[in-house]
Design an enzyme around this catalytic site. Structure first.
Site, PDB file in Angstrom:
ATOM      1  N   GLU A 128       0.815  -1.207   0.000  1.00 61.66           N
ATOM      2  CA  GLU A 128       0.000   0.000   0.000  1.00 61.66           C
ATOM      3  C   GLU A 128       0.856   1.267   0.000  1.00 61.66           C
ATOM      4  O   GLU A 128       0.443   2.301  -0.524  1.00 61.66           O
ATOM      5  CB  GLU A 128      -0.942  -0.003   1.215  1.00 61.66           C
ATOM      6  N   THR A 181      -5.674   6.695  -5.479  1.00 60.49           N
ATOM      7  CA  THR A 181      -5.647   6.858  -4.032  1.00 60.49           C
ATOM      8  C   THR A 181      -4.703   7.976  -3.618  1.00 60.49           C
ATOM      9  O   THR A 181      -5.020   8.791  -2.745  1.00 60.49           O
ATOM     10  CB  THR A 181      -5.239   5.536  -3.356  1.00 60.49           C
TER      11      THR A 181
END
Length: 309
Positions: A128, A181
Site C-alpha cells: 500500500e 488513491t
C-alpha cells in the site's frame, strides 16, 4: 504444497467515519492469484491479466509485499506469482490491497504458515505504501482476516477483527472513472476542527457498538463522515443524489468506498441491498455513465485457497 491458487477479495475501506482504521471484506468480488515455489531464488511476477501493471516485483504491490515477508524471515526461497485482476485499479474497492494480501498469504502458506493472518497485515501494508504513499491497513486487514476490521493503532500495529451481523449486506456501485488513491489523499486537510473530531469519534464508537450488538439502526446512524467525504464527494458523479436514493430505498447508510469513485451502501437483508442496487443504477443509466454494480454479503474468511498441489 508447491503451488497454490487463491481468491483475493475486494474490500470497502473507511466505512464512512473510520478513515484509515475501518474496513470490510466483500464476498463475491475479487482477484485470483497463483503462487508457486521455484528453484530460482527471489520473487518473480510472471503473468498479469486484466490490468496493465509492472512485472518488476519492486514496482508491483504484490512483489513489494512478498519481499517484505521474505526479508523478515531472512530467507532466499524462490517464488513465482501470477495475478489475474478482476478488481479495477482506482476503483476504491481495494485493488492494490487484494494483490498485496494475496501475495503474502500465498507465500506464507507455501512456507508452512510461519505468520498468522493478523501478522501478515504488516507485510501487505508495504504494498500500500507503493500504491498510495501511505502504510494504511484498512483494506489489507479485512482482505486477510475477513469480516470487519478496526485498526486501533499503527505504531504498534494493533488490528481487531469484528464479526459482521448476519443480515448485513453491501451494495457497491463503481462508475467507470479512475480516482487514484494518492491523488485523493492529497485533497485531504492536514488538520480538523475539534467539533468535527468529536462528531467523528462518536460515529466510530457508535458503528463499532452497532456491529457488535447487531443494532442495525445504530449502524445506520453512525455511517456519517464529516471529515473526508465532504472533500472527496465532489469528485464522484452524482454522489449526493446516489446517497439520497440509497437511503430512500432502505439502505442503513452510505459512503465513499475507500478513496472512491465507488460508492457503498450497507443494508439489512439481501433483498433491500438488491433494491438499493437497482435504484443506484438508474441514476447512472440516466447519465449514460458506464458502471459496475455489486451486491455482496460480508466475507467472514478473507483470502481463501481455491486449489493447491
Amino acid at each position: 504444497m508447491n503451488e497454490i491458487k487463491i481468491f483475493c477479495p475486494a474490500t470497502i475501506a473507511n466505512l464512512s467515519c473510520g478513515f484509515d482504521v475501518l474496513g470490510l471484506c466483500l464476498d463475491n468480488i475479487g482477484d485470483e492469484m497463483i503462487v508457486r515455489r521455484t528453484a530460482q531464488n527471489g520473487v518473480r511476477i510472471t503473468n498479469i491479466t486484466g490490468a496493465d501493471l509492472p512485472l518488476d516485483p519492486e514496482k508491483n504491490v504484490a512483489g513489494v509485499a512478498a519481499l517484505a515477508l521474505l526479508n523478515r524471515l531472512n530467507r532466499q526461497d524462490g517464488f513465482e506469482i501470477e495475478i489475474h485482476k478482476k478488481i479495477k485499479a482506482g476503483s476504491g474497492i481495494g485493488s492494490s490491497a487484494a494483490s498485496a494480501a494475496g501475495a503474502v498469504f500465498g507465500i506464507n502458506a507455501l512456507l508452512g504458515q510461519p505468520f498468522s493472518r493478523k501478522e501478515l497485515v504488516e507485510f501487505a501494508m508495504q504494498g500500500e505504501v507503493l500504491a498510495s504513499g501511505a502504510a494504511h491497513a484498512d483494506n489489507v486487514a479485512p482482505a486477510l482476516m475477513g469480516g470487519i476490521t478496526l485498526v486501533r493503532s499503527y505504531k504498534p500495529l494493533d488490528v481487531i477483527r469484528i464479526d459482521s451481523p448476519l443480515d448485513l449486506y453491501a451494495t457497491v456501485i463503481h462508475p467507470q472513472i479512475e480516482l487514484k488513491t494518492s491523488e485523493m489523499r492529497a485533497v485531504l486537510e492536514p488538520t480538523i476542527s475539534l467539533k468535527n473530531a468529536i462528531v467523528q469519534w462518536g460515529n466510530v464508537g457508535g458503528l463499532v457498538a452497532g456491529l457488535y450488538t447487531s443494532d442495525y439502526e445504530l449502524i445506520g446512524r453512525s455511517l456519517h463522515d464529516v471529515i473526508v467525504e465532504p472533500l472527496r464527494g465532489k469528485f464522484i458523479p452524482q454522489f449526493d443524489e446516489i446517497k439520497k436514493t440509497a437511503l430512500a430505498n432502505g439502505a442503513l447508510g452510505t459512503g465513499i468506498s475507500g478513496s472512491g469513485p465507488s460508492i457503498f451502501a450497507l443494508s439489512k437483508g439481501q433483498e433491500t441491498a438488491k433494491k438499493v442496487a437497482i435504484a443506484m443504477s438508474k441514476i447512472y443509466d440516466e447519465l449514460l455513465l458506464p458502471y459496475e454494480i455489486h451486491v455482496s454479503k460480508i466475507n467472514p474468511e478473507g483470502v481463501k485457497i481455491l486449489s493447491s498441489q
